[in-house]
Design a protein around this motif. Structure first.
Motif, PDB file in Angstrom:
ATOM      1  N   GLY A   1     -29.195  -4.716  -7.970  1.00  0.00           N
ATOM      2  CA  GLY A   1     -30.017  -5.837  -7.552  1.00  0.00           C
ATOM      3  C   GLY A   1     -29.400  -6.620  -6.410  1.00  0.00           C
ATOM      4  O   GLY A   1     -30.120  -7.210  -5.593  1.00  0.00           O
TER       5      GLY A   1
ATOM      6  N   ILE B   1     -22.346 -11.920 -10.006  1.00  0.00           N
ATOM      7  CA  ILE B   1     -23.001 -11.332 -11.181  1.00  0.00           C
ATOM      8  C   ILE B   1     -21.977 -11.082 -12.290  1.00  0.00           C
ATOM      9  O   ILE B   1     -22.241 -11.338 -13.471  1.00  0.00           O
ATOM     10  CB  ILE B   1     -23.715 -10.024 -10.797  1.00  0.00           C
ATOM     11  CG1 ILE B   1     -24.920 -10.326  -9.888  1.00  0.00           C
ATOM     12  CG2 ILE B   1     -24.181  -9.265 -12.042  1.00  0.00           C
ATOM     13  CD1 ILE B   1     -25.567  -9.077  -9.308  1.00  0.00           C
TER      14      ILE B   1
ATOM     15  N   SER C   1     -31.672  -7.446  -2.988  1.00  0.00           N
ATOM     16  CA  SER C   1     -32.202  -8.782  -3.241  1.00  0.00           C
ATOM     17  C   SER C   1     -33.089  -9.222  -2.082  1.00  0.00           C
ATOM     18  O   SER C   1     -32.930  -8.754  -0.943  1.00  0.00           O
ATOM     19  CB  SER C   1     -31.064  -9.779  -3.422  1.00  0.00           C
ATOM     20  OG  SER C   1     -30.423 -10.030  -2.180  1.00  0.00           O
TER      21      SER C   1
ATOM     22  N   ARG D   1     -33.450 -18.887  -7.329  1.00  0.00           N
ATOM     23  CA  ARG D   1     -34.700 -18.288  -7.806  1.00  0.00           C
ATOM     24  C   ARG D   1     -34.424 -17.291  -8.928  1.00  0.00           C
ATOM     25  O   ARG D   1     -35.152 -17.247  -9.936  1.00  0.00           O
ATOM     26  CB  ARG D   1     -35.404 -17.587  -6.630  1.00  0.00           C
ATOM     27  CG  ARG D   1     -36.763 -16.985  -6.977  1.00  0.00           C
ATOM     28  CD  ARG D   1     -37.215 -16.063  -5.864  1.00  0.00           C
ATOM     29  NE  ARG D   1     -36.237 -15.041  -5.568  1.00  0.00           N
ATOM     30  CZ  ARG D   1     -36.031 -13.952  -6.298  1.00  0.00           C
ATOM     31  NH1 ARG D   1     -36.766 -13.737  -7.365  1.00  0.00           N
ATOM     32  NH2 ARG D   1     -35.122 -13.069  -5.939  1.00  0.00           N
ATOM     33  N   SER D   2     -33.356 -16.527  -8.784  1.00  0.00           N
ATOM     34  CA  SER D   2     -32.987 -15.576  -9.844  1.00  0.00           C
ATOM     35  C   SER D   2     -32.605 -16.293 -11.133  1.00  0.00           C
ATOM     36  O   SER D   2     -32.741 -15.742 -12.222  1.00  0.00           O
ATOM     37  CB  SER D   2     -31.821 -14.693  -9.378  1.00  0.00           C
ATOM     38  OG  SER D   2     -32.189 -13.938  -8.239  1.00  0.00           O
ATOM     39  N   GLY D   3     -32.140 -17.548 -10.993  1.00  0.00           N
ATOM     40  CA  GLY D   3     -31.771 -18.334 -12.154  1.00  0.00           C
ATOM     41  C   GLY D   3     -32.921 -19.126 -12.752  1.00  0.00           C
ATOM     42  O   GLY D   3     -32.695 -19.976 -13.619  1.00  0.00           O
TER      43      GLY D   3
ATOM     44  N   ASP E   1     -32.102 -17.539  -2.992  1.00  0.00           N
ATOM     45  CA  ASP E   1     -32.291 -16.319  -3.781  1.00  0.00           C
ATOM     46  C   ASP E   1     -31.583 -16.414  -5.132  1.00  0.00           C
ATOM     47  O   ASP E   1     -32.137 -16.035  -6.171  1.00  0.00           O
ATOM     48  CB  ASP E   1     -31.765 -15.120  -2.990  1.00  0.00           C
ATOM     49  CG  ASP E   1     -32.117 -13.790  -3.645  1.00  0.00           C
ATOM     50  OD1 ASP E   1     -33.247 -13.668  -4.155  1.00  0.00           O
ATOM     51  OD2 ASP E   1     -31.270 -12.893  -3.650  1.00  0.00           O
ATOM     52  N   MET E   2     -30.370 -16.946  -5.132  1.00  0.00           N
ATOM     53  CA  MET E   2     -29.623 -17.072  -6.384  1.00  0.00           C
ATOM     54  C   MET E   2     -30.278 -18.093  -7.313  1.00  0.00           C
ATOM     55  O   MET E   2     -30.348 -17.895  -8.527  1.00  0.00           O
ATOM     56  CB  MET E   2     -28.185 -17.480  -6.090  1.00  0.00           C
ATOM     57  CG  MET E   2     -27.370 -16.421  -5.375  1.00  0.00           C
ATOM     58  SD  MET E   2     -25.646 -16.892  -5.270  1.00  0.00           S
ATOM     59  CE  MET E   2     -25.184 -16.881  -6.996  1.00  0.00           C
TER      60      MET E   2
ATOM     61  N   GLU F   1     -26.644  -3.266 -13.065  1.00  0.00           N
ATOM     62  CA  GLU F   1     -26.445  -4.698 -12.827  1.00  0.00           C
ATOM     63  C   GLU F   1     -26.074  -4.979 -11.378  1.00  0.00           C
ATOM     64  O   GLU F   1     -26.282  -6.081 -10.886  1.00  0.00           O
ATOM     65  CB  GLU F   1     -25.348  -5.227 -13.755  1.00  0.00           C
ATOM     66  CG  GLU F   1     -25.739  -5.201 -15.226  1.00  0.00           C
ATOM     67  CD  GLU F   1     -24.561  -5.477 -16.143  1.00  0.00           C
ATOM     68  OE1 GLU F   1     -24.778  -6.074 -17.207  1.00  0.00           O
ATOM     69  OE2 GLU F   1     -23.422  -5.079 -15.792  1.00  0.00           O
TER      70      GLU F   1
END
Length: 437
Positions: free
Chosen positions: A50, A308, A54, A166-168, A163-164, A47
């Protein structure tokens, strides 16, 4: 509250307290928090990995290398010196033109070396025309910060929020997608500094000059969380090397063009550009590592790990649900106002990366609870996490001019607090125009 949630909350509070206290380097603080989360089993290594790989980290590291290649070629130094000669000919108007140029350059390059090179020129030219350097040094720092908000690559905060998000599950932002509202904020802030900033800065206290090398050392001691590393990286004037300058500029323009045209992600384009510069021997591998700013990259990675943990343990969702309960009856506009203000307040006390990690998930959840697009809320986080000006220690550029201009802490409060309020109003009015709810 479960044990993993309690551990995550304790780590977050201790990290925040350590960052506010400022006695330990922020990257060390963030990595220590990540280590505790791993050691206690709150997070698994899978976990965590990443966070260190990133797209935001890859893009930032690569962009730092490309920018450093341009710096050591003497290109930026040459442009600053040419601007200084222009200022000497046309007076105060020339200094303001130079400040605007530095702001524009900060939309694409790290603003610390820009201020390192420009501040002594601004100081010397202002004295040569009989003006106090205090009129211009603080605006120089503020304008470069505002300029950094204007593109996705202008500041690490923008890349991290993107980035955060997009990850969501949110679509990624384009390179110039945020330029519209950010330019409005920069223009309003710049106009305020031009018309009112000098009147609020007080008198020049006089005294012995502070060299840029001394200011850099002091800034590292005072504010490690945005430290750029060894002050010798930026010491002295660099001779202009046309071949390296042209190659570095060509690669940089190519990276921007590829990313702007959506031909490749920013991380891929920037990484390729950095490798090309090394293969062409424009910059050596050792120089590339020197310019990579690992302390900034590790700070961001460490804070992402904490983010995270908040997500995996469910603590972020619980906190967001509580906030949504408070703001459920607000209109989207007033929710945007509240989110911007909260982000702005936190940024005055914490690092940009910390604020981005904590607030980005809240922005998305808040927008979804109101049934509107998260885009305007994410843009508000990007701008507010950078456009905080009420203390001299929020950015290294502020600390540099704080030392060189011999400002007091209250000088920054007098000038920066109204600037916070003015840019806050400009942002919340402009963002919905470009990003409708």
């Amino acid at each position: 509250m479960t044990l993993p949630q309690a551990i995550s909350l304790a780590v977050l509070l201790l990290v925040v307290a350590a960052l506010i206290q400022g006695k330990v380097r922020a990257d060390v603080v963030a990595l220590s928090g990540a280590a505790v989360l791993l050691a206690t089993g709150t997070l698994r290594p899978a976990e965590v990995q990443g966070a260190f790989a990133s797209p935001a980290i890859i893009a930032l590291a690569s962009l730092f290398v490309i920018a450093y290649a341009m710096e050591i070629s003497g290109l930026l130094d040459l442009m600053i010196r040419m601007g200084g000669r222009l200022c000497a000919r046309i007076g105060a108007a020339g200094i303001w033109i130079m400040i605007v140029f530095c702001g524009a350059a900060s939309a694409f390059l790290n603003n610390t070396p820009i201020v390192v090179l420009a501040a002594p020129v601004v100081r010397d030219v202002s004295r040569s025309i009989g003006a106090s350097p205090r009129r211009f040094l603080m605006p120089l720092s503020y304008v470069t910060v505002l300029g950094g908000c204007c593109t996705l690559i202008g500041t690490s905060t923008n890349l991290l929020v993107n980035d955060m998000a997009r990850s969501g599950g949110q679509p990624a932002f384009g390179l110039f997608e945020i330029t519209g509202p950010a330019l409005v904020v920069a223009a309003v802030g710049g106009l305020y500094l031009l018309l009112f900033g000098a009147r609020l800065m007080g008198q020049d206290p006089g005294g012995e000059d502070v060299t840029m090398e001394a200011a850099l050392k002091t800034s590292e001691a005072r504010h490690a969380d945005v430290s750029v590393g060894d002050p010798r990286l930026f010491a002295g004037h660099r001779p202009f090397q046309p071949r390296k300058a042209l190659a570095g500029l060509a690669v940089f323009v190519g990276v921007v063009a590829v990313a702007a045209a959506n031909l490749a992600p920013i991380a891929a384009a920037a990484f390729t550009g950095a490798v090309v510069l090394i293969l062409l021997r424009i910059i050596t591998a050792e120089e590339a590592y020197s310019g990579m700013r690992p302390e900034i990259l590790l700070l961001i990675a460490g804070m992402v790990v904490i983010g995270i943990a908040l997500d995996v343990t469910g603590l972020a969702a619980a906190s967001t649900d509580a906030l949504i309960g408070v703001t459920r009856d607000l209109s989207p506009f007033w929710a945007l106002v509240l989110l911007y203000g909260g982000t702005l307040f936190l940024t005055e006390a914490l690092s940009n990366a910390t604020v981005a990690v904590l607030i980005t998930p809240v922005a998305v959840a808040l927008a979804e609870s109101l049934g509107v697009s998260p885009r305007p809320f994410l843009v508000a986080v990007m701008i507010a996490a950078s456009a905080a000006f009420a203390t001299p220690f929020g950015y290294q550029t502020n600390v540099l001019v704080y030392e060189m201009g011999r400002y007091s802490y209250m000088d920054f409060v007098r000038v920066g607090l109204p600037l916070n309020l003015i840019t806050w109003a400009a942002a919340v009015l402009a963002i919905p125009v470009f990003f409708p709810f």
